[in-house]
Design an enzyme around this catalytic site. Structure first.
Site, PDB file in Angstrom:
ATOM      1  N   LYS A  15      47.600  53.259  18.059  1.00  0.00           N
ATOM      2  CA  LYS A  15      48.475  54.262  17.449  1.00  0.00           C
ATOM      3  C   LYS A  15      49.625  53.620  16.695  1.00  0.00           C
ATOM      4  O   LYS A  15      50.436  54.318  16.082  1.00  0.00           O
ATOM      5  CB  LYS A  15      49.078  55.140  18.552  1.00  0.00           C
ATOM      6  CG  LYS A  15      48.195  56.269  19.010  1.00  0.00           C
ATOM      7  CD  LYS A  15      49.023  57.234  19.842  1.00  0.00           C
ATOM      8  CE  LYS A  15      48.187  58.358  20.376  1.00  0.00           C
ATOM      9  NZ  LYS A  15      48.905  59.151  21.374  1.00  0.00           N
ATOM     10  N   SER A  16      49.747  52.312  16.772  1.00  0.00           N
ATOM     11  CA  SER A  16      50.912  51.645  16.170  1.00  0.00           C
ATOM     12  C   SER A  16      51.070  51.956  14.684  1.00  0.00           C
ATOM     13  O   SER A  16      52.197  52.219  14.235  1.00  0.00           O
ATOM     14  CB  SER A  16      50.851  50.136  16.410  1.00  0.00           C
ATOM     15  OG  SER A  16      51.013  49.881  17.776  1.00  0.00           O
ATOM     16  N   THR A  59      47.686  42.858  19.710  1.00  0.00           N
ATOM     17  CA  THR A  59      47.187  43.492  20.925  1.00  0.00           C
ATOM     18  C   THR A  59      45.967  42.735  21.447  1.00  0.00           C
ATOM     19  O   THR A  59      45.635  41.644  20.948  1.00  0.00           O
ATOM     20  CB  THR A  59      46.941  45.017  20.706  1.00  0.00           C
ATOM     21  OG1 THR A  59      46.615  45.604  21.967  1.00  0.00           O
ATOM     22  CG2 THR A  59      45.817  45.285  19.718  1.00  0.00           C
ATOM     23  N   LYS A  63      47.189  38.071  22.442  1.00  0.00           N
ATOM     24  CA  LYS A  63      48.636  37.842  22.635  1.00  0.00           C
ATOM     25  C   LYS A  63      48.982  36.413  23.050  1.00  0.00           C
ATOM     26  O   LYS A  63      50.068  35.936  22.762  1.00  0.00           O
ATOM     27  CB  LYS A  63      49.179  38.807  23.687  1.00  0.00           C
ATOM     28  CG  LYS A  63      49.166  40.247  23.207  1.00  0.00           C
ATOM     29  CD  LYS A  63      49.743  41.177  24.218  1.00  0.00           C
ATOM     30  CE  LYS A  63      49.493  42.601  23.764  1.00  0.00           C
ATOM     31  NZ  LYS A  63      50.071  43.585  24.658  1.00  0.00           N
ATOM     32  N   ASN A  84      53.764  39.741  21.530  1.00  0.00           N
ATOM     33  CA  ASN A  84      53.158  40.970  20.977  1.00  0.00           C
ATOM     34  C   ASN A  84      53.810  41.387  19.664  1.00  0.00           C
ATOM     35  O   ASN A  84      53.368  42.349  19.042  1.00  0.00           O
ATOM     36  CB  ASN A  84      53.227  42.125  21.994  1.00  0.00           C
ATOM     37  CG  ASN A  84      54.583  42.784  22.029  1.00  0.00           C
ATOM     38  OD1 ASN A  84      55.610  42.117  21.888  1.00  0.00           O
ATOM     39  ND2 ASN A  84      54.609  44.092  22.195  1.00  0.00           N
ATOM     40  N   ASP A  99      56.681  44.155  25.364  1.00  0.00           N
ATOM     41  CA  ASP A  99      55.880  44.979  26.286  1.00  0.00           C
ATOM     42  C   ASP A  99      56.566  45.254  27.623  1.00  0.00           C
ATOM     43  O   ASP A  99      56.520  46.376  28.135  1.00  0.00           O
ATOM     44  CB  ASP A  99      54.541  44.291  26.596  1.00  0.00           C
ATOM     45  CG  ASP A  99      53.543  44.455  25.466  1.00  0.00           C
ATOM     46  OD1 ASP A  99      53.633  45.448  24.725  1.00  0.00           O
ATOM     47  OD2 ASP A  99      52.660  43.582  25.337  1.00  0.00           O
ATOM     48  N   ALA A 121      45.087  40.147  34.981  1.00  0.00           N
ATOM     49  CA  ALA A 121      45.836  38.893  34.930  1.00  0.00           C
ATOM     50  C   ALA A 121      45.941  38.379  33.492  1.00  0.00           C
ATOM     51  O   ALA A 121      46.048  37.183  33.246  1.00  0.00           O
ATOM     52  CB  ALA A 121      45.144  37.854  35.816  1.00  0.00           C
ATOM     53  N   TYR A 208      46.617  53.919  26.894  1.00  0.00           N
ATOM     54  CA  TYR A 208      47.196  55.208  26.525  1.00  0.00           C
ATOM     55  C   TYR A 208      46.187  56.061  25.778  1.00  0.00           C
ATOM     56  O   TYR A 208      45.176  55.571  25.289  1.00  0.00           O
ATOM     57  CB  TYR A 208      48.458  55.015  25.672  1.00  0.00           C
ATOM     58  CG  TYR A 208      48.226  54.225  24.413  1.00  0.00           C
ATOM     59  CD1 TYR A 208      48.478  52.855  24.395  1.00  0.00           C
ATOM     60  CD2 TYR A 208      47.764  54.827  23.241  1.00  0.00           C
ATOM     61  CE1 TYR A 208      48.265  52.116  23.247  1.00  0.00           C
ATOM     62  CE2 TYR A 208      47.547  54.081  22.087  1.00  0.00           C
ATOM     63  CZ  TYR A 208      47.808  52.731  22.101  1.00  0.00           C
ATOM     64  OH  TYR A 208      47.595  52.001  20.959  1.00  0.00           O
TER      65      TYR A 208
HETATM   66  P1  NDP Z   1      44.006  40.597  28.050  1.00  0.00           P
HETATM   67  O1  NDP Z   1      42.747  40.439  27.278  1.00  0.00           O
HETATM   68  O2  NDP Z   1      45.044  39.540  27.968  1.00  0.00           O
HETATM   69  O3  NDP Z   1      43.615  40.762  29.623  1.00  0.00           O
HETATM   70  C1  NDP Z   1      42.609  41.601  30.029  1.00  0.00           C
HETATM   71  C2  NDP Z   1      42.534  41.670  31.567  1.00  0.00           C
HETATM   72  O4  NDP Z   1      41.598  42.713  31.865  1.00  0.00           O
HETATM   73  C3  NDP Z   1      42.023  40.407  32.258  1.00  0.00           C
HETATM   74  O5  NDP Z   1      42.698  40.269  33.486  1.00  0.00           O
HETATM   75  C4  NDP Z   1      40.530  40.728  32.506  1.00  0.00           C
HETATM   76  O6  NDP Z   1      39.989  40.101  33.656  1.00  0.00           O
HETATM   77  C5  NDP Z   1      40.609  42.211  32.769  1.00  0.00           C
HETATM   78  N1  NDP Z   1      39.383  42.941  32.492  1.00  0.00           N
HETATM   79  C6  NDP Z   1      38.779  43.133  31.287  1.00  0.00           C
HETATM   80  N2  NDP Z   1      37.685  43.917  31.437  1.00  0.00           N
HETATM   81  C7  NDP Z   1      37.604  44.217  32.755  1.00  0.00           C
HETATM   82  C8  NDP Z   1      36.689  44.984  33.537  1.00  0.00           C
HETATM   83  N3  NDP Z   1      35.644  45.607  32.982  1.00  0.00           N
HETATM   84  N4  NDP Z   1      36.911  45.096  34.865  1.00  0.00           N
HETATM   85  C9  NDP Z   1      37.972  44.479  35.425  1.00  0.00           C
HETATM   86  N5  NDP Z   1      38.875  43.720  34.753  1.00  0.00           N
HETATM   87  C10 NDP Z   1      38.676  43.594  33.422  1.00  0.00           C
HETATM   88  O7  NDP Z   1      44.583  42.035  27.668  1.00  0.00           O
HETATM   89  P2  NDP Z   1      46.104  42.541  27.508  1.00  0.00           P
HETATM   90  O8  NDP Z   1      46.862  42.143  28.712  1.00  0.00           O
HETATM   91  O9  NDP Z   1      46.613  42.171  26.173  1.00  0.00           O
HETATM   92  O10 NDP Z   1      45.903  44.148  27.471  1.00  0.00           O
HETATM   93  C11 NDP Z   1      45.377  44.823  28.595  1.00  0.00           C
HETATM   94  C12 NDP Z   1      45.401  46.331  28.407  1.00  0.00           C
HETATM   95  O11 NDP Z   1      46.721  46.834  28.323  1.00  0.00           O
HETATM   96  C13 NDP Z   1      44.673  46.810  27.154  1.00  0.00           C
HETATM   97  O12 NDP Z   1      43.896  47.931  27.517  1.00  0.00           O
HETATM   98  C14 NDP Z   1      45.805  47.194  26.225  1.00  0.00           C
HETATM   99  O13 NDP Z   1      45.399  48.228  25.339  1.00  0.00           O
HETATM  100  C15 NDP Z   1      46.845  47.702  27.206  1.00  0.00           C
HETATM  101  N6  NDP Z   1      48.227  47.607  26.682  1.00  0.00           N
HETATM  102  C16 NDP Z   1      48.939  48.744  26.441  1.00  0.00           C
HETATM  103  C17 NDP Z   1      50.243  48.682  25.982  1.00  0.00           C
HETATM  104  C18 NDP Z   1      51.018  49.923  25.751  1.00  0.00           C
HETATM  105  O14 NDP Z   1      51.990  49.871  25.019  1.00  0.00           O
HETATM  106  N7  NDP Z   1      50.696  51.024  26.370  1.00  0.00           N
HETATM  107  C19 NDP Z   1      50.901  47.406  25.696  1.00  0.00           C
HETATM  108  C20 NDP Z   1      50.080  46.274  26.024  1.00  0.00           C
HETATM  109  C21 NDP Z   1      48.786  46.387  26.462  1.00  0.00           C
HETATM  110  P3  NDP Z   1      39.342  38.591  33.611  1.00  0.00           P
HETATM  111  O15 NDP Z   1      40.518  37.641  33.724  1.00  0.00           O
HETATM  112  O16 NDP Z   1      38.456  38.553  34.808  1.00  0.00           O
HETATM  113  O17 NDP Z   1      38.607  38.477  32.318  1.00  0.00           O
END
Ligand code: NDP
Length: 263
Positions: A15-16, A59, A63, A84, A99, A121, A208
């Site tokens: 949505k950004s 995103t 990041k 971010n 964030d 993580a 979201y």
């Molecule tokens: P990253 O890619 O850095 O991390 C993703 C994480 O999700 C890892 O820990 C990964 O585990 C885990 N993961 C992915 N798929 C699965 C699954 N099917 N089951 C379990 N664990 C899973 O992502 P970000 O930290 O950048 O973003 C994460 C989420 O947060 C996104 O959905 C993003 O849209 C949302 N977000 C929303 C914001 C907002 O403003 N509302 C701001 C920032 C992020 P593993 O280490 O095992 O691969």
């Protein structure tokens, strides 16, 4: 006209562009905000400058590579290695992270939070964990795989993966995984999620714009919950202030950005 973008994969859900373009339009700021689907994170810097961008958001899943790409990283982002928000400062790429403060803004209505479980993580988890610890909270982290958990152990969190999960009482559980973003997965096996939800006061999801399977279960159990919309608003307001170099009023940015959510 200044050009901004959001880099991500997936990025079509973001949505950004709507939020920032609405603020620019309402406040007569001569800029436009696009979206850029980025497969290969190592190309981020090259694409940033070839598109002549003034700034950008980053995103999932870029990041951490964005942090590496920066010529200089400022503030909280330096501590966590996760960026971010990017700014073009005279041809130098400057990185920030908005964030964590966006998330704190979003949970202001949740009271007496002392112990938190973060599921995931990745970059968002790092930002939140570090920020919660700064606030003096106890933070446990549960992730699907083990390899990203070392960071959290080093900063003082209790770490668990699916095979080593043990239950505890939490004030708040936050899903920071991308499970549920483009699929209907839970962030951990259902038995684990059920156990967690049976012993928490509040639930939040960084995702979201949709009721994730995780939030759906929280709703069924009548646990107060919120999705990532307010976090999105919080991080967006702070990013917009950086984009516009504090020339617009924060109250106006916030007003129009939240108005854009109902467009
Ligand atoms: P990253 O890619 O850095 O991390 C993703 C994480 O999700 C890892 O820990 C990964 O585990 C885990 N993961 C992915 N798929 C699965 C699954 N099917 N089951 C379990 N664990 C899973 O992502 P970000 O930290 O950048 O973003 C994460 C989420 O947060 C996104 O959905 C993003 O849209 C949302 N977000 C929303 C914001 C907002 O403003 N509302 C701001 C920032 C992020 P593993 O280490 O095992 O691969």
């Amino acid at each position: 006209m200044k050009i901004f973008t959001i880099f991500g994969n997936p990025v079509s859900h973001s949505k950004s562009p709507l939020m920032h373009n609405y603020v620019f339009k309402k406040l007569n700021y001569d800029a436009t905000y696009t979206r850029t689907h980025l497969e290969d994170g190592s190309k981020l810097k090259e694409i940033f400058f070839s598109q002549k961008l003034s700034g950008a958001n980053v995103t999932v899943p870029h990041k951490e590579v964005a942090f590496e790409a920066c010529d200089e990283v400022r503030g909280f982002a330096k501590k966590i290695g996760v960026v971010n928000t990017l700014i073009n400062e005279n041809g130098r790429l400057i990185g920030y992270n908005t964030d964590a403060d966006g998330f704190l803004f979003s949970i202001e209505e949740f009271k007496d939070i002392k112990k938190i479980l973060i599921i995931g993580a990745g970059g968002t988890a790092k930002a939140l964990a570090q920020r919660f610890l700064e606030e003096g909270l106890t933070v446990d982290v549960l992730n699907r795989s083990e390899n990203r958990l070392g960071y959290f152990k080093d900063i003082g969190c209790k770490i668990m993966h699916w095979d080593t999960f043990s239950s505890s009482k939490y004030d708040l559980v936050v899903n920071t995984t991308s499970a549920g973003l483009k699929d209907e997965n839970l962030p951990a096996p259902k038995e684990i999620i059920q156990t967690i939800l049976n012993s928490t006061n509040y639930v939040a999801d960084a995702i979201y714009g949709k009721l994730t399977p995780f939030l759906m279960l929280a709703k069924e159990k009548n646990i107060p919950f919120k999705d990532g919309s307010d976090m999105l608003l919080g991080q967006g307001v702070l990013a917009n202030e950086l984009f516009t170099k504090n020339t617009l009023s924060k109250e106006d940015i916030k007003k129009y950005m939240s108005e854009s959510f109902s467009l």
